[in-house]
Design a protein around this motif. Structure first.
Motif, short mmCIF file in Angstrom:
data_model
loop_
_atom_site.label_atom_id
_atom_site.label_comp_id
_atom_site.label_asym_id
_atom_site.label_seq_id
_atom_site.Cartn_x
_atom_site.Cartn_y
_atom_site.Cartn_z
N GLY A 16 0.81 -1.21 0.00
CA GLY A 16 0.00 0.00 0.00
C GLY A 16 0.84 1.25 0.00
N ALA A 17 1.99 1.21 0.69
CA ALA A 17 2.88 2.37 0.73
C ALA A 17 3.41 2.68 -0.66
CB ALA A 17 4.02 2.14 1.71
N TYR A 18 3.78 1.64 -1.41
CA TYR A 18 4.33 1.88 -2.74
C TYR A 18 3.24 2.30 -3.73
CZ TYR A 18 8.60 -0.08 -0.91
OH TYR A 18 9.73 -0.29 -0.16
N ALA A 19 2.01 1.83 -3.51
CA ALA A 19 0.91 2.32 -4.33
C ALA A 19 0.69 3.81 -4.10
CB ALA A 19 -0.36 1.53 -4.02
N LEU A 20 0.76 4.23 -2.83
CA LEU A 20 0.61 5.65 -2.52
C LEU A 20 1.76 6.47 -3.08
CD1 LEU A 20 -0.71 5.37 1.15
CD2 LEU A 20 -1.92 6.40 -0.79
N LEU A 21 2.98 5.92 -3.05
CA LEU A 21 4.12 6.61 -3.64
C LEU A 21 3.92 6.80 -5.15
CD1 LEU A 21 7.22 5.03 -1.85
CD2 LEU A 21 6.39 7.38 -1.64
N GLY A 22 3.40 5.76 -5.81
CA GLY A 22 3.11 5.89 -7.24
C GLY A 22 2.06 6.94 -7.51
N LEU A 23 1.01 6.95 -6.68
CA LEU A 23 -0.03 7.97 -6.82
C LEU A 23 0.54 9.36 -6.60
CD1 LEU A 23 -3.00 8.78 -7.13
CD2 LEU A 23 -3.28 8.37 -4.67
N ALA A 24 1.41 9.51 -5.59
CA ALA A 24 2.03 10.82 -5.33
C ALA A 24 2.86 11.27 -6.52
CB ALA A 24 2.91 10.73 -4.07
N GLY A 25 3.62 10.35 -7.13
CA GLY A 25 4.40 10.71 -8.30
C GLY A 25 3.54 11.13 -9.47
N LEU A 26 2.43 10.41 -9.68
CA LEU A 26 1.52 10.76 -10.77
C LEU A 26 0.90 12.13 -10.56
CD1 LEU A 26 -0.09 10.01 -13.32
CD2 LEU A 26 -1.76 8.88 -11.83
N LEU A 27 0.42 12.38 -9.33
CA LEU A 27 -0.19 13.67 -9.04
C LEU A 27 0.82 14.80 -9.12
CD1 LEU A 27 -2.51 12.66 -6.05
CD2 LEU A 27 -3.18 13.18 -8.40
N LEU A 28 2.07 14.52 -8.75
CA LEU A 28 3.11 15.54 -8.86
C LEU A 28 3.36 15.90 -10.32
CD1 LEU A 28 5.33 17.32 -7.64
CD2 LEU A 28 6.85 15.33 -7.73
N ALA A 29 3.37 14.88 -11.19
CA ALA A 29 3.58 15.14 -12.61
C ALA A 29 2.44 15.99 -13.17
CB ALA A 29 3.68 13.81 -13.36
#
Length: 267
Positions: free
Chosen positions: A20-33
């Motif tokens: 779940g932590a890595y899914a949230l990290l991926g979401l954070a990266g997408l939203l940052l982009a």
């Protein structure tokens, strides 16, 4: 920021194998982009892009990020160390931290006074070096360490030097920022500090106390060196209010006018 901080929180509490932590990290990266793509084009952008073009200002922000990571991780690790290793109860641990609070109170007006008389990069850099020395001192602590000889000194040193670093670095980051960008620049700086602290706790809490303190000391020393090499803050900041508007025709004023025109025309 919410997705990133939730991810770091899960890594701290559930370990480095939590999907779940890595899914949230991926979401954070997408939203940052998405944010990086959309925000500069918005007429009401959140970030102050004109002052952030200054590389030395960015270096100060990076230093605040690194020092925030090291300092919050040190405080977190020290709280666990005095209770889990030295056997302090919650009340005794709280009392043990009182000198640090007093050091912060005493150092804040001193840092403000010195900021008008010393270059910000020197005061901030040497303050960071003092923090690194205190963290290195804590790295020598062992299960039988006495509070007065092994903890009181480094805790007080870190508290005092933290203010000596943060006050001039904040002034240096805000120096020359126009009033229209002052709120955004202040928010960006504070965000760097808070996210750095969350990242520092997530990473360094996975290490034993002594290596974590040593890693925090190395991080802070490197950040202090970055400040000392920076060109920003080479002169004392005398009589300049935060967010003071620059004179018409100054480079900052011209950049802001150009940026505003670009936003209106979609350029």
């Amino acid at each position: 920021m919410v997705a990133l901080l939730l991810a770091l929180s899960r890594l701290t509490t559930r370990g480095w194998t939590d999907p779940g932590a890595y899914a949230l990290l991926g979401l954070a990266g997408l939203l940052l982009a998405v944010f990086v793509r959309a925000d500069p084009r918005s007429p009401r952008s959140l970030l102050p892009y004109v002052p952030l073009r200054d590389r030395d200002r960015l270096a100060v922000c990076g230093t605040m990020f690194a020092m925030g990571a090291a300092l919050l991780a040190t405080t977190y690790g020290l709280t666990l160390f005095v209770q889990d290793v030295l056997g302090y109860g919650p009340l005794r641990a709280g009392i043990a931290f009182l000198p640090s609070s007093l050091g912060l109170l005493a150092a804040a007006p001193l840092a403000a006074h010195l900021s008008g008389r010393m270059p910000a990069r020197l005061l901030g850099g040497f303050g960071g070096i003092g923090c690194a020395a205190g963290m290195g001192w804590l790295a020598l602590a062992e299960p039988g360490t006495h509070y007065v000889t092994g903890l009181l000194g480094p805790m007080t040193l870190i508290a005092v030097c933290r203010e000596l670093a943060f006050v001039p670095l904040t002034l240096a980051a805000m120096d020359g920022v126009e009033s229209g960008d002052a709120g955004g620049m202040s928010a960006a700086l504070n965000t760097m500090l808070q996210v750095g602290g969350a990242l520092g706790v997530a990473v360094l809490s996975a290490l034993p106390a002594q290596p974590a303190f040593a890693a925090a000391a190395a991080t802070t020393a490197a950040a202090a060196g970055l400040v000392l090499l920076s060109r920003r803050g080479r002169t004392p900041l005398r009589g300049r209010a935060l967010g003071e508007r620059q004179r018409a025709g100054s480079p900052g004023s011209a950049d802001r006018t150009e940026a505003a025109a670009d936003r209106r025309t979609g350029g």
